[in-house]
Write a protein that holds these residues in place. Sequence first.
Motif, PDB file in Angstrom:
ATOM      1  N   GLU A   1       0.751  -1.407  -0.015  1.00 50.27           N
ATOM      2  CA  GLU A   1      -0.041   0.169  -0.053  1.00 50.27           C
ATOM      3  C   GLU A   1       0.966   1.280  -0.167  1.00 50.27           C
ATOM      4  N   LEU A   2       2.148   1.107   0.153  1.00 52.96           N
ATOM      5  CA  LEU A   2       3.135   2.173   0.304  1.00 52.96           C
ATOM      6  C   LEU A   2       3.216   2.914  -1.197  1.00 52.96           C
ATOM      7  N   ILE A   3       3.367   4.291  -1.115  1.00 54.16           N
ATOM      8  CA  ILE A   3       3.631   4.652  -2.398  1.00 54.16           C
ATOM      9  C   ILE A   3       5.051   5.003  -2.663  1.00 54.16           C
ATOM     10  N   ASP A   4       5.558   4.901  -3.949  1.00 60.66           N
ATOM     11  CA  ASP A   4       7.216   5.478  -4.080  1.00 60.66           C
ATOM     12  C   ASP A   4       6.986   6.905  -4.312  1.00 60.66           C
ATOM     13  N   PRO A   5       7.435   7.483  -3.234  1.00 59.09           N
ATOM     14  CA  PRO A   5       7.688   9.106  -3.428  1.00 59.09           C
ATOM     15  C   PRO A   5       8.095   9.527  -4.625  1.00 59.09           C
ATOM     16  N   ARG A   6       9.077   8.807  -5.341  1.00 61.49           N
ATOM     17  CA  ARG A   6       9.580   9.142  -6.511  1.00 61.49           C
ATOM     18  C   ARG A   6       8.716   9.144  -7.968  1.00 61.49           C
ATOM     19  N   THR A   7       7.970   8.006  -7.800  1.00 60.50           N
ATOM     20  CA  THR A   7       7.063   7.774  -9.013  1.00 60.50           C
ATOM     21  C   THR A   7       5.759   7.785  -8.823  1.00 60.50           C
ATOM     22  N   GLY A   8       5.258   7.988  -7.596  1.00 62.59           N
ATOM     23  CA  GLY A   8       3.953   8.015  -7.187  1.00 62.59           C
ATOM     24  C   GLY A   8       3.289   6.471  -7.370  1.00 62.59           C
ATOM     25  N   ARG A   9       3.770   5.702  -7.786  1.00 59.98           N
ATOM     26  CA  ARG A   9       3.304   4.187  -7.822  1.00 59.98           C
ATOM     27  C   ARG A   9       3.566   3.335  -6.705  1.00 59.98           C
ATOM     28  N   SER A  10       3.083   2.052  -6.805  1.00 61.42           N
ATOM     29  CA  SER A  10       3.434   1.381  -5.546  1.00 61.42           C
ATOM     30  C   SER A  10       4.901   1.181  -5.294  1.00 61.42           C
ATOM     31  N   LEU A  11       5.088   1.088  -4.022  1.00 62.48           N
ATOM     32  CA  LEU A  11       6.465   1.071  -3.833  1.00 62.48           C
ATOM     33  C   LEU A  11       7.021  -0.098  -4.140  1.00 62.48           C
ATOM     34  N   MET A  12       6.133  -1.259  -4.133  1.00 61.33           N
ATOM     35  CA  MET A  12       6.397  -2.856  -4.018  1.00 61.33           C
ATOM     36  C   MET A  12       7.083  -2.802  -5.663  1.00 61.33           C
ATOM     37  N   GLU A  13       6.823  -1.940  -6.753  1.00 58.24           N
ATOM     38  CA  GLU A  13       7.320  -2.176  -8.111  1.00 58.24           C
ATOM     39  C   GLU A  13       8.810  -2.111  -8.060  1.00 58.24           C
ATOM     40  N   ARG A  14       9.538  -1.612  -6.985  1.00 61.42           N
ATOM     41  CA  ARG A  14      11.003  -1.519  -7.106  1.00 61.42           C
ATOM     42  C   ARG A  14      11.483  -2.535  -5.876  1.00 61.42           C
ATOM     43  N   THR A  15      10.553  -3.182  -5.046  1.00 58.27           N
ATOM     44  CA  THR A  15      10.975  -3.642  -4.035  1.00 58.27           C
ATOM     45  C   THR A  15      10.972  -5.399  -4.122  1.00 58.27           C
ATOM     46  N   VAL A  16      12.069  -5.776  -3.431  1.00 55.47           N
ATOM     47  CA  VAL A  16      11.947  -7.479  -3.435  1.00 55.47           C
ATOM     48  C   VAL A  16      11.781  -7.689  -2.043  1.00 55.47           C
ATOM     49  N   ILE A  17      10.779  -8.533  -1.365  1.00 57.06           N
ATOM     50  CA  ILE A  17      10.996  -8.669   0.089  1.00 57.06           C
ATOM     51  C   ILE A  17      11.233 -10.384   0.140  1.00 57.06           C
ATOM     52  N   VAL A  18      12.170 -10.644   0.887  1.00 52.99           N
ATOM     53  CA  VAL A  18      12.451 -11.982   1.228  1.00 52.99           C
ATOM     54  C   VAL A  18      12.264 -12.444   2.899  1.00 52.99           C
ATOM     55  N   CYS A  19      11.423 -13.062   3.175  1.00 57.99           N
ATOM     56  CA  CYS A  19      10.476 -12.896   4.431  1.00 57.99           C
ATOM     57  C   CYS A  19      10.811 -14.549   5.126  1.00 57.99           C
ATOM     58  N   ASN A  20      11.218 -14.487   6.452  1.00 57.71           N
ATOM     59  CA  ASN A  20      10.908 -15.698   7.398  1.00 57.71           C
ATOM     60  C   ASN A  20      10.455 -15.064   8.631  1.00 57.71           C
ATOM     61  N   THR A  21       9.611 -15.742   9.274  1.00 58.90           N
ATOM     62  CA  THR A  21       9.300 -15.490  10.631  1.00 58.90           C
ATOM     63  C   THR A  21      10.034 -16.555  11.671  1.00 58.90           C
ATOM     64  N   SER A  22       9.980 -16.099  12.879  1.00 59.91           N
ATOM     65  CA  SER A  22      10.611 -16.869  13.741  1.00 59.91           C
ATOM     66  C   SER A  22      10.135 -18.187  13.901  1.00 59.91           C
ATOM     67  N   SER A  23       8.849 -18.394  13.284  1.00 57.72           N
ATOM     68  CA  SER A  23       7.959 -19.624  13.516  1.00 57.72           C
ATOM     69  C   SER A  23       8.577 -20.639  12.238  1.00 57.72           C
ATOM     70  N   MET A  24       9.306 -20.209  11.489  1.00 52.05           N
ATOM     71  CA  MET A  24       9.702 -20.921  10.252  1.00 52.05           C
ATOM     72  C   MET A  24      11.100 -21.664  10.637  1.00 52.05           C
ATOM     73  N   PRO A  25      11.161 -22.857  10.213  1.00 53.57           N
ATOM     74  CA  PRO A  25      12.436 -23.540  10.549  1.00 53.57           C
ATOM     75  C   PRO A  25      13.709 -22.668  10.309  1.00 53.57           C
ATOM     76  N   VAL A  26      14.656 -22.923  11.168  1.00 48.12           N
ATOM     77  CA  VAL A  26      15.951 -22.114  11.286  1.00 48.12           C
ATOM     78  C   VAL A  26      16.692 -22.078  10.023  1.00 48.12           C
ATOM     79  N   ALA A  27      16.654 -23.200   9.279  1.00 50.46           N
ATOM     80  CA  ALA A  27      17.497 -23.190   8.282  1.00 50.46           C
ATOM     81  C   ALA A  27      16.931 -22.321   6.981  1.00 50.46           C
ATOM     82  N   ALA A  28      15.879 -22.440   6.900  1.00 50.94           N
ATOM     83  CA  ALA A  28      15.056 -21.578   6.001  1.00 50.94           C
ATOM     84  C   ALA A  28      15.476 -19.936   6.227  1.00 50.94           C
ATOM     85  N   ARG A  29      15.550 -19.836   7.545  1.00 53.79           N
ATOM     86  CA  ARG A  29      15.779 -18.343   7.758  1.00 53.79           C
ATOM     87  C   ARG A  29      17.323 -17.870   7.578  1.00 53.79           C
ATOM     88  N   GLU A  30      18.086 -18.868   7.553  1.00 59.28           N
ATOM     89  CA  GLU A  30      19.420 -18.584   7.248  1.00 59.28           C
ATOM     90  C   GLU A  30      19.495 -18.540   5.673  1.00 59.28           C
TER      91      GLU A  30
END
Length: 586
Positions: A281-310
């Motif tokens: 939902e965040l807007i890229d202040p430079r382009t006025g479009r979704s911030l996601m367009e230039r973003t990659v999120i690699v995520c893990n939560t503490s409930s996921m197995p440790v190796a995947a976190r690494e």
Amino acid sequence: MVNVGRIVAVSGPLITAVFDRPVVQNEVGYALIDDLRLKAELIRVRGDYADLQVFEDTTGLFVGGQVAFTGEMLAAELGPGLLGQVVDGLQNPLFDLAEASGYFLPRGSYLAPLDRERRWPFTPHARVGDEVRAGDTLGTVPEGQIAHRVMVPFGWRGRWTVREVAEAGEARLDDPVATLEDDRGHARTVTMVQRWPVKVPIRAYDQRLRPAEPLVTKIRIVDTLFPVARGGTFCVPGPFGAGKTVLQQLMSRHAEVDVVVVAACGERAGEVVETLREFPELIDPRTGRSLMERTVIVCNTSSMPVAAREASVYTAVTVAEYYRQMGLDVLLLADSTSRWAQALREVSGRLEEIPGEEAFPAYLESVVAAFYERAGLVRLSDGSVGSVTIGGTVSPAGGNLEEPVTQATLKVAGAFHGLSRERSDARRYPAIDPLESWSHYPGVVNEADVLFARALLHEGADVAQMMKVVGEEGTTLDDFVRYLQAEYLDAAYLQQDAFDPVDAASGAERQAVVFGELVTLLRTPLRLSGKDAARRVFQQLGQATKDWNRCAWATPEFDVARDRLRALLDEMRAVEARPEEVRADA
Ligand code: ADP
Ligand code: MG
């Protein structure tokens, strides 16, 4: 023939298997149960025994079960379509699955990270007969706001001659876009996607350069006092709730870079989910479009197995390096690296390695250093320059900065933004402690002014400390004014309102102008009859400056607010104390 081993031990996320055909460090194996194939990475070989960390819950694995070795290193898939993605550490795309399965994949299922069917408009750059090397550009496809380079795969050694290049037109990821021939006449086909082992840095560039230019984050306390460099590294330690994640979000939004990669190793399971909900939902202040367009999120939560976190940390940095190869500026934000280090600790413990400090593995420092060394400013073979800047948060238990992860990070980081509980409790945001933080990089404002400001902040803190003992009555007017000046600088400049549309982001030029004005103001002797008068004066100056902070840059209001501050200062200026006279008195 497939290389199959037999499980001889299962211990949490770790399995040990005997094998009789050659295996290699960091190769991928699959532990088999019933119809499930659980992905694992070989992390240690001892004689005929291989230890593997499994990226999934190991429930149900049993001694005598089989492991199929693949001979391939744990790798990331790289190609157009990475931007805008949310993936886990194994690059499973979570975005589409998010609502359906609550962000968690069923065990043993792996999805292709990139869309095979999507058509990309390809424009050739190389010509038949060109001589090329790994990393050279063969063509481009538009991806969001950037020209995504389709490159000679980074692992292809030596010189190649271009024999065929696709014409301009639509192509899918696996369609051949070029045919190259090596000097012995062997031909290979290039597609738009390549795989790269995540634990190996991508080095398809000509030269590493020294990071010397500021990366403008638009956060005043960072850019002015503790700057980050393009291609440099910084470390953000802070106790739980001090504002590390908010600070990283602000940077991901406002920093002057082309691509942001977020490695989110959540402190709480819900936190990453929150990030995923909010980010699109965040807007890229430079382009006025979704911030996601230039973003990659690699995520893990503490409930996921440790190796995947690494794995997530390595996948993230590999994606960052990939975009650097396109001559782009990439910012990698890892939050929190402590979770990653805890995963290392857990695995090391299971391997029964000799523990170092606080049971972290003895090699923690070299692992942390190797990660931050993947940051850098590089010159590519076509002369363009790309960068990966890495900022990692650390959440030391009890805010103790002496703990091993913080210490290991500090040895390699070029800047240190220490968040303090005291400041966040007082809601002085960003809660970066100006007395403890440092940077080795050049900033965006006058260097002498920075030294002046630092000295003032230290003196002000000393007076504050002393006043706790002797009280305000026991403090001289001069000292008291020092204290007020430091408080003023803190409140009106170092603190920044993340929720105000203007104040949230302050450009480099603006910082230079405002900071210069404030330092001039702080150097001007004022007419102060006593402590109450002094308090009143700084209260007014503070308010006028905060009002100024809310006026957009390069607007008439900005100038009006500055003039108002100047007029106020003129009123309070001590007539008898022009600078020369002060010097004559002293
Ligand atoms: P951490 O990641 O260090 O545990 P968070 O970044 O989640 O801490 O911040 C905790 C809370 O502090 C946020 O939910 C928010 O209410 C407040 N906070 C942190 N930074 C800021 C900021 N710059 N401006 C306003 N509030 C903030
Ligand atoms: Mg956090």
